[in-house]
Write a protein that holds these residues in place. Structure first.
Motif, PDB file in Angstrom:
ATOM      1  N   VAL A 167      -5.380 -25.585  20.545  1.00  0.00           N
ATOM      2  CA  VAL A 167      -4.223 -25.387  19.689  1.00  0.00           C
ATOM      3  C   VAL A 167      -4.705 -25.559  18.244  1.00  0.00           C
ATOM      4  O   VAL A 167      -5.615 -26.358  17.996  1.00  0.00           O
ATOM      5  CB  VAL A 167      -3.132 -26.416  20.053  1.00  0.00           C
TER       6      VAL A 167
ATOM      7  N   GLY B 115      -0.494 -24.010  14.476  1.00  0.00           N
ATOM      8  CA  GLY B 115       0.000 -24.655  15.690  1.00  0.00           C
ATOM      9  C   GLY B 115       0.012 -23.737  16.898  1.00  0.00           C
ATOM     10  O   GLY B 115       0.438 -24.128  17.970  1.00  0.00           O
TER      11      GLY B 115
ATOM     12  N   GLU C 107      -6.636 -28.360  25.465  1.00  0.00           N
ATOM     13  CA  GLU C 107      -5.256 -28.699  25.842  1.00  0.00           C
ATOM     14  C   GLU C 107      -5.073 -28.122  27.239  1.00  0.00           C
ATOM     15  O   GLU C 107      -5.384 -26.955  27.475  1.00  0.00           O
ATOM     16  CB  GLU C 107      -4.288 -28.066  24.830  1.00  0.00           C
TER      17      GLU C 107
ATOM     18  N   ILE D 232      -0.228 -31.111  24.531  1.00  0.00           N
ATOM     19  CA  ILE D 232       0.493 -30.936  23.261  1.00  0.00           C
ATOM     20  C   ILE D 232       1.698 -30.073  23.596  1.00  0.00           C
ATOM     21  O   ILE D 232       1.566 -28.910  23.975  1.00  0.00           O
ATOM     22  CB  ILE D 232      -0.391 -30.278  22.190  1.00  0.00           C
TER      23      ILE D 232
ATOM     24  N   ILE E 128      -9.722 -40.546  17.048  1.00  0.00           N
ATOM     25  CA  ILE E 128      -9.167 -39.556  17.964  1.00  0.00           C
ATOM     26  C   ILE E 128      -9.556 -38.130  17.569  1.00  0.00           C
ATOM     27  O   ILE E 128      -9.628 -37.224  18.405  1.00  0.00           O
ATOM     28  CB  ILE E 128      -7.628 -39.717  18.029  1.00  0.00           C
TER      29      ILE E 128
END
Lengths: 202, 622
Positions: free
Chosen positions: A14, A49, A78, A102, A146
């Motif tokens: 993403v 996004g 993802e 996500i 992260i």
């Protein structure tokens, strides 16, 4: 001249997860290793996004685009994005995916449904020999940030038996492409990713 | 790789370059000293790189106000003897078309390359026009690179050709070439001329009818000469040839990669002609290539440009040959190609059995969630469009009676749910022109939404038109102090500093007032109550109202002051979901237990959502 098949890599994620950065690190490492490499990236509108796909071929190919059912390595940052990559997954594709979902806004608006990841795993496991989920975000946090989740996945890829690039070339390429101040943390994330892969692929 | 490598690395060294980065190295190797653009994907990174290195590399670079001006400034430089380079996305050439057509007639003195980055499959565009046809219409030669190495090398070839024939040259790339990364072996850097001088001579560059007739003669003469050049150009080459083969492939651009990979993979018995200087069509070369063949396959993206020329040669010669391509539906006429499409078509024509591939895994019953691009968390546009919605609701205007005339930029994303605020949006600047017309054609309320960069680009003449024609519209200029959608380029509304030169700032307020708008106000979208009040006034104003909603882009402009962090007060929250379903910030989400929470990885601490919550449940985190 006989045709030698290229090693095909497909990276899906993403916008903002570092798919282009990861692919660039792989590409420059391949060049440093004396291999031919081509890569395709996505820019512009698709980055806000949305889904981002980056593809590489290491070998004699002129085009970086993966062929149907032919990817050697699929990295999914993802898990639900795996469903958008089914056309390049073949029996021999080694799949490494992050467990962290996500959820897009379309789900909170109720106009789209987030799939059951277990169902994806179950379906893929029937067809693919190598499917590994890695808690990349958790490992990245352990490594220091992260944000290095993509490097954890890269570390896992590095530990696969058919990955054509050497660790020292990947690390050198990381030094060229990542901020100097976070390089130690990233190398730690890379190594932890490799270790995790060896653990889960046993 | 570091950006400086593009101008610091020496001849013979190798870099892993994006096609667009390779074009910048090409600029330096071609002795080009003047460059200009208006940003547009897939060409944007050329400008992003030039903006950072032009000063040090000794090249003039500007982000022009639009593509037409970008082309004009580069044409002026070329007329003054400098080598120039202007680049844009394919639809940018529509904006520049007037200047483009005439520059073909006037010709140039210094070499000039016009790069058009076409976008087959419309990854980030409104159409997939093939600008080789625009070049043919103008009478401009076309180069089609297949990879980053060629993108660089063709710049050098193109500038020399342009200068030799005194004609601008088009470089036509496509998304998969501009955004392809590959190993590029560098050539020597050639410093360009620093200062031009415009020599006055007849007929000069004035395209009045009497002169234009002469220029037209000259242009056709140049194109005839260039056709001969094309027949012998190293850019047009026979890649494979065997007398035994009865099938040949003619290809160009990115399609060549798919062709050669397929031919190598299956050792297909075919001859291949690759065209890099594809217009003027190298007819003699094409004729010689196909003369001994029975079947010809033409593989090219978007329009059957080369294919029709092959058919014309065959027709003129009175030959009996079969041509496979888009016209006979062997290859698709829409969208970009890929290895599978080309492999399938080639093996089908050659009647080759291809080993069957693994059957597809059946995923028909599980689908990925829709993940369209969205306005970023913290984007000021979200607050602006939310404020407009509130104003419309509070004035009790019926849904069918309000028309949103949107424009090209991040705010086009307001077309999506939950906003649905793009009823009409066709091209740069169209929001105000369409609104102006709608106001005359209907009695409905019309709101035009346009960004700062787009307003400067093509929004001013339609604003003048709307005022002059007494249209009744509200124009909202969403000024986020940057050209955001294409990657954060500057525009005339902000202070720029490229190549060490500071630009002058142009005021949107003053422009709007000077255009005659009767109501001009500036708001901060962060102040929701005032925004709603102002939008209501704007909507009620009879005539042209202009509201400038100003707040910097959260991605490309650093916040000036330190921000507070927020949290949800779960006791106050009634789970009305207004923040999720109406305001729709991606940093807010619903937990499995139904409660609302903030994803701090995404949250930018903008605080816009605080005013949206009717329960005041979003609070400063203690």
């Amino acid at each position: 001249m006989s045709y030698k098949k290229s090693y095909q890599i497909y990276i899906i994620g993403v916008g903002g997860q570092g798919t282009i950065k990861t692919a660039t690190i792989i590409g420059e490492a391949a060049m440093a290793q004396g291999l031919n490499v081509v890569m395709s990236e996505v820019h512009g509108m698709a980055q806000r996004g949305g889904t981002v796909v980056t593809e590489l071929k290491i070998g004699d190919s002129l085009s970086p685009l993966n062929e149907k059912y032919s990817a050697d390595l699929l990295l999914a940052f993802e898990p639900s994005e795996l469903l958008r990559a089914t056309s390049i997954i073949g029996k021999d594709t080694n799949i490494i995916a992050s467990c962290s979902s996500i959820i897009p806004f379309t789900v909170s608006l109720g106009i789209s449904k987030y799939p059951d990841i277990n169902q994806i795993i179950e379906r893929l496991s029937k067809k693919v020999d190598n499917l590994h989920f890695i808690d990349a975000e958790k490992i990245a946090i352990e490594a220091g940030n992260i944000i290095a989740a993509n490097i954890v996945i890269l570390g896992a890829a590095l530990a696969t038996s058919k990955f054509p690039l050497k660790k020292e070339n990947i690390i050198e390429s990381m030094k060229q492409n990542l901020p100097i101040k976070s390089i130690d943390m990233n190398i730690k994330a890379l190594e932890m990713g490799s270790k995790e892969y060896l653990k889960v692929s046993k | 790789m570091k950006l400086q490598d593009i101008y610091e690395k020496k001849e013979g060294e190798k870099l892993f370059l994006l096609g667009n980065e390779a074009a910048v190295r090409g600029v330096l190797e071609a002795g080009i000293s003047f460059t200009s653009t208006y940003p547009g994907t897939p060409s944007s990174e050329i400008g992003n790189v030039l903006a950072k290195i032009a000063g040090e590399a000794g090249v003039y670079f500007e982000f022009s106000v639009n593509e037409k001006v970008a082309l004009e400034v580069s044409a002026a430089a070329a007329a003054s003897g400098l080598r120039s380079f202007v680049f844009m996305k394919h639809v940018g050439l529509n904006v520049a078309a007037d200047a483009f057509m005439s520059t073909a007639y006037t010709g140039v003195r210094g070499g000039m390359i016009i790069l058009s980055a076409d976008d087959p499959s419309m990854h980030s565009s409104q159409n997939e026009q093939d600008n080789r046809l625009m070049a043919q219409l103008a009478g401009v030669p076309v180069l089609e690179p297949s990879n980053p190495q060629e993108m660089k090398d063709f710049m050098v070839y193109g500038i020399n050709t342009s200068e030799q024939y005194k004609i601008p040259v088009m470089m036509r790339t496509t998304t998969r070439v501009s955004h392809m990364r590959g190993i590029v072996e560098l050539g020597p850097i050639k410093p360009g001329e620093k200062e031009g001088f415009f020599k006055k001579e007849e007929p000069g560059f004035t395209i009045a009818p009497a002169y234009a007739r002469k220029m037209r003669q000259e242009l056709v003469k140049k194109l005839n000469q260039l056709e001969i050049t094309g027949n012998n150009s190293p850019l047009n080459r026979i890649v494979r040839e065997s007398k035994k083969n009865r099938v040949g492939i003619i290809t160009s651009g990115v399609s060549y990669n798919y062709v050669l990979d397929t031919v190598n993979k299956y050792s297909l018995p075919v001859n291949i002609l690759k065209l890099g200087l594809c217009y003027p069509f190298p007819r003699e070369l094409m004729k010689n290539f196909i003369t001994n063949l029975d079947d010809i396959i033409v593989v090219e993206e978007v329009e059957p440009f080369l294919e029709k020329e092959v058919l014309s040669i065959i027709g003129q010669e009175g030959w009996q040959k079969k041509v496979y391509g888009k016209l006979d539906r062997t290859l698709p006429h829409i969208y970009e190609y890929n290895p599978d499409i080309v492999e399938q078509s080639l093996t089908q024509v050659l009647k080759m059995g291809v080993p069957e591939k693994n059957p597809e895994i059946d995923f028909t019953d599980i689908t990925p969630p829709m993940r369209p691009p969205v306005l970023c968390p913290g984007c000021p546009h979200r607050s602006t469009i939310y404020g407009i919605k509130k104003a419309v609701q509070s004035l009790k205007i019926k849904k069918e009676n309000i028309i949103y005339s949107n424009d090209i930029g991040c705010y086009t994303l307001a077309m999506q749910p939950p906003y649905y605020m793009a009823d009409y949006c066709i091209c740069m600047g169209s929001s105000i022109g369409i609104a102006s017309g709608m106001s005359k054609a209907t009695k409905q309320k019309i709101i035009a939404l346009i960004g700062d960069s787009t307003f400067f680009h093509a929004g001013i003449p339609p604003l003048i038109n709307a005022v002059h024609q007494k249209a009744d519209i509200m124009v909202v200029i969403l000024d986020n102090r940057v050209t955001a959608m294409t990657g954060g380029q500057p525009n005339p509304g902000i202070l720029t500093d490229i190549g060490g030169e500071k630009g002058m700032v142009v005021s949107i307020e003053e422009l709007s007032k000077a255009a005659g708008a009767g109501y001009v106000k500036t708001i901060d979208p962060g102040d929701l109550d005032n925004s709603v009040k102002t939008f209501k006034e704007g909507l009620q104003y009879e005539g042209v109202s202009v509201i400038i909603s100003r707040s910097p882009c959260v991605v490309f402009v650093k916040p000036e002051k330190e921000r507070l962090t927020y949290q949800i007060n779960q006791e106050k929250c009634t789970r009305c979901l207004i923040c999720l379903r109406q305001f729709n910030c991606p940093a807010l989400y619903q937990r499995e237990d139904g409660s609302i929470d903030i994803n701090y990885l995404l949250c930018t601490d903008c605080g816009y959502c605080v005013q949206v919550c009717p329960q005041k449940a979003i609070e400063v985190k203690k």
